[in-house]
Design a protein around this motif. Sequence first.
Motif, PDB file in Angstrom:
ATOM      1  N   CYS A  53       0.839  -1.205   0.000  1.00 37.31           N
ATOM      2  CA  CYS A  53       0.000   0.000   0.000  1.00 37.31           C
ATOM      3  C   CYS A  53       0.872   1.252   0.000  1.00 37.31           C
ATOM      4  N   LEU A  54       1.870   1.283   0.872  1.00 38.01           N
ATOM      5  CA  LEU A  54       2.778   2.441   0.941  1.00 38.01           C
ATOM      6  C   LEU A  54       3.549   2.618  -0.366  1.00 38.01           C
ATOM      7  N   VAL A  55       3.994   1.503  -0.944  1.00 36.38           N
ATOM      8  CA  VAL A  55       4.762   1.566  -2.195  1.00 36.38           C
ATOM      9  C   VAL A  55       3.923   2.158  -3.320  1.00 36.38           C
ATOM     10  N   PHE A  56       2.698   1.645  -3.506  1.00 34.96           N
ATOM     11  CA  PHE A  56       1.866   2.091  -4.634  1.00 34.96           C
ATOM     12  C   PHE A  56       1.352   3.517  -4.449  1.00 34.96           C
ATOM     13  N   TRP A  57       1.009   3.921  -3.215  1.00 32.38           N
ATOM     14  CA  TRP A  57       0.566   5.301  -3.010  1.00 32.38           C
ATOM     15  C   TRP A  57       1.723   6.269  -3.177  1.00 32.38           C
ATOM     16  N   LEU A  58       2.947   5.841  -2.840  1.00 30.77           N
ATOM     17  CA  LEU A  58       4.127   6.681  -3.051  1.00 30.77           C
ATOM     18  C   LEU A  58       4.388   6.867  -4.542  1.00 30.77           C
ATOM     19  N   ILE A  59       4.308   5.783  -5.301  1.00 27.68           N
ATOM     20  CA  ILE A  59       4.495   5.867  -6.757  1.00 27.68           C
ATOM     21  C   ILE A  59       3.419   6.745  -7.383  1.00 27.68           C
ATOM     22  N   ALA A  60       2.162   6.546  -6.937  1.00 28.36           N
ATOM     23  CA  ALA A  60       1.038   7.302  -7.502  1.00 28.36           C
ATOM     24  C   ALA A  60       1.183   8.801  -7.275  1.00 28.36           C
ATOM     25  N   ALA A  61       1.871   9.188  -6.195  1.00 32.51           N
ATOM     26  CA  ALA A  61       2.045  10.611  -5.888  1.00 32.51           C
ATOM     27  C   ALA A  61       2.875  11.329  -6.944  1.00 32.51           C
ATOM     28  N   PHE A  62       3.676  10.581  -7.690  1.00 33.08           N
ATOM     29  CA  PHE A  62       4.540  11.174  -8.724  1.00 33.08           C
ATOM     30  C   PHE A  62       3.975  10.993 -10.143  1.00 33.08           C
ATOM     31  N   LEU A  63       2.783  10.442 -10.240  1.00 34.54           N
ATOM     32  CA  LEU A  63       2.151  10.224 -11.534  1.00 34.54           C
ATOM     33  C   LEU A  63       0.912  11.093 -11.678  1.00 34.54           C
ATOM     34  N   PRO A  64       0.462  11.358 -12.927  1.00 36.17           N
ATOM     35  CA  PRO A  64      -0.777  12.115 -13.114  1.00 36.17           C
ATOM     36  C   PRO A  64      -1.950  11.410 -12.426  1.00 36.17           C
ATOM     37  N   LYS A  65      -2.799  12.177 -11.756  1.00 35.95           N
ATOM     38  CA  LYS A  65      -3.926  11.595 -11.038  1.00 35.95           C
ATOM     39  C   LYS A  65      -4.944  11.045 -12.026  1.00 35.95           C
ATOM     40  N   GLU A  66      -5.396   9.832 -11.787  1.00 37.36           N
ATOM     41  CA  GLU A  66      -6.351   9.161 -12.671  1.00 37.36           C
ATOM     42  C   GLU A  66      -7.690   9.036 -11.948  1.00 37.36           C
ATOM     43  N   LYS A  67      -8.735   9.597 -12.547  1.00 41.22           N
ATOM     44  CA  LYS A  67     -10.058   9.540 -11.926  1.00 41.22           C
ATOM     45  C   LYS A  67     -10.687   8.174 -12.174  1.00 41.22           C
ATOM     46  N   VAL A  68     -11.191   7.576 -11.109  1.00 39.49           N
ATOM     47  CA  VAL A  68     -11.813   6.254 -11.194  1.00 39.49           C
ATOM     48  C   VAL A  68     -13.313   6.387 -10.973  1.00 39.49           C
ATOM     49  N   GLU A  69     -14.104   5.864 -11.902  1.00 39.07           N
ATOM     50  CA  GLU A  69     -15.557   5.878 -11.741  1.00 39.07           C
ATOM     51  C   GLU A  69     -15.948   5.091 -10.498  1.00 39.07           C
ATOM     52  N   ARG A  70     -17.055   5.537  -9.862  1.00 37.15           N
ATOM     53  CA  ARG A  70     -17.451   4.922  -8.596  1.00 37.15           C
ATOM     54  C   ARG A  70     -17.713   3.428  -8.738  1.00 37.15           C
ATOM     55  N   LYS A  71     -18.408   3.027  -9.797  1.00 41.44           N
ATOM     56  CA  LYS A  71     -18.709   1.599  -9.973  1.00 41.44           C
ATOM     57  C   LYS A  71     -17.440   0.792 -10.217  1.00 41.44           C
ATOM     58  N   ASP A  72     -16.472   1.400 -10.895  1.00 39.21           N
ATOM     59  CA  ASP A  72     -15.200   0.718 -11.133  1.00 39.21           C
ATOM     60  C   ASP A  72     -14.383   0.626  -9.843  1.00 39.21           C
ATOM     61  N   LEU A  73     -14.478   1.663  -9.021  1.00 42.47           N
ATOM     62  CA  LEU A  73     -13.772   1.635  -7.737  1.00 42.47           C
ATOM     63  C   LEU A  73     -14.313   0.510  -6.856  1.00 42.47           C
ATOM     64  N   VAL A  74     -15.626   0.336  -6.887  1.00 41.48           N
ATOM     65  CA  VAL A  74     -16.245  -0.762  -6.123  1.00 41.48           C
ATOM     66  C   VAL A  74     -15.714  -2.107  -6.618  1.00 41.48           C
ATOM     67  N   THR A  75     -15.621  -2.256  -7.949  1.00 39.79           N
ATOM     68  CA  THR A  75     -15.093  -3.500  -8.525  1.00 39.79           C
ATOM     69  C   THR A  75     -13.651  -3.738  -8.096  1.00 39.79           C
ATOM     70  N   ILE A  76     -12.841  -2.675  -8.125  1.00 40.14           N
ATOM     71  CA  ILE A  76     -11.436  -2.794  -7.724  1.00 40.14           C
ATOM     72  C   ILE A  76     -11.322  -3.190  -6.255  1.00 40.14           C
ATOM     73  N   LEU A  77     -12.147  -2.569  -5.399  1.00 37.28           N
ATOM     74  CA  LEU A  77     -12.100  -2.873  -3.968  1.00 37.28           C
ATOM     75  C   LEU A  77     -12.550  -4.302  -3.688  1.00 37.28           C
ATOM     76  N   ILE A  78     -13.611  -4.733  -4.371  1.00 39.65           N
ATOM     77  CA  ILE A  78     -14.069  -6.119  -4.215  1.00 39.65           C
ATOM     78  C   ILE A  78     -12.998  -7.073  -4.726  1.00 39.65           C
ATOM     79  N   GLY A  79     -12.386  -6.687  -5.855  1.00 37.61           N
ATOM     80  CA  GLY A  79     -11.285  -7.488  -6.386  1.00 37.61           C
ATOM     81  C   GLY A  79     -10.141  -7.593  -5.393  1.00 37.61           C
TER      82      GLY A  79
END
Length: 304
Positions: A53-79
């Motif tokens: 979690c720390l690794v990926f959020w650190l990497i994401a901080a240096f990348l362009p922010k990507e908006k995730v649709e709510r239904k897709d976020l639910v799928t990712i979280l369930i996944g």
Amino acid sequence: MKKNLSRQNRVQAHGAIFLANTIFGLGVPVTKLLLNDWVTPMGYMASRSLGACLVFWLIAAFLPKEKVERKDLVTILIGGLLGFVISQTLTAWALDYTSPVYFSLIATLTPVAVMLCAALTIGERITSMKFVGVLLGIGGAVLMVLMSQSMGSGKNDLLGIILAILSVLTWAVYLIITRNVASKYSPVTQMKYVFLISAIVTVPIALPELSQNALYTPAWDWYGVLEMAFIVLCATALGYFLIPYAMKYLQATTVSIYTNLQPVIASFVAIILGQDILTWDKPVAGILVLLSAYIVTVVTAKEK
């Protein structure tokens, strides 16, 4: 130009999933070392989840922010709950009870599990050849179950094998339900949410038993630190980064067949480390489950 780019992407995707499964294969005996000497199954899971979690959020901080649709976020979280929290917790428990060889052979049944789950969830037709493949895979699993009672080297091989089967089934469901989402978002975006939900779930559960984890007591050693670093950085962060990338360009069954690398690598390393011994049932079971995976993915694909 587009055709060449598409071909290049597929080649890179095959390379990514090959590397991921090589790392996962090495991760099986390393996980066994950690469970034997340094952490409990839940301590192992919490360490993986929080570290990744720390690794990926650190990497994401240096990348362009990507908006995730709510239904897709639910799928990712369930996944994340299925493909990491549940599947990998079952993996940790399985390896606590059985040998790396038996576990990795069961993991080879992933293409069969994907096919069965696809048949149940999206109505994919099971052809006669696929049915033969399923029977061979079941035959290999049954052989392992029967022989583990007299020739197994784990503390409870039967329970470990059952937990490994459940782990494979939940992983198969993860591959199916995240297939469409994987093609829409970057691996970093997906994985930062997968491991966020994983850390939220596993860390509170593991905290009460922290004193039982030698890695987090004065008894810690650099061997344990390096083993956990490999699991967090390679077998978790890098491996789970490569999978969604590969799934952008490859079918779920194609991705799952690369799981066949894991038993070869895991068995070879485990036997060298003295974690298991080579008995006649293991190569026979390996042939059955590998042939099963081949029929389910390669042969049936040619029928289409």
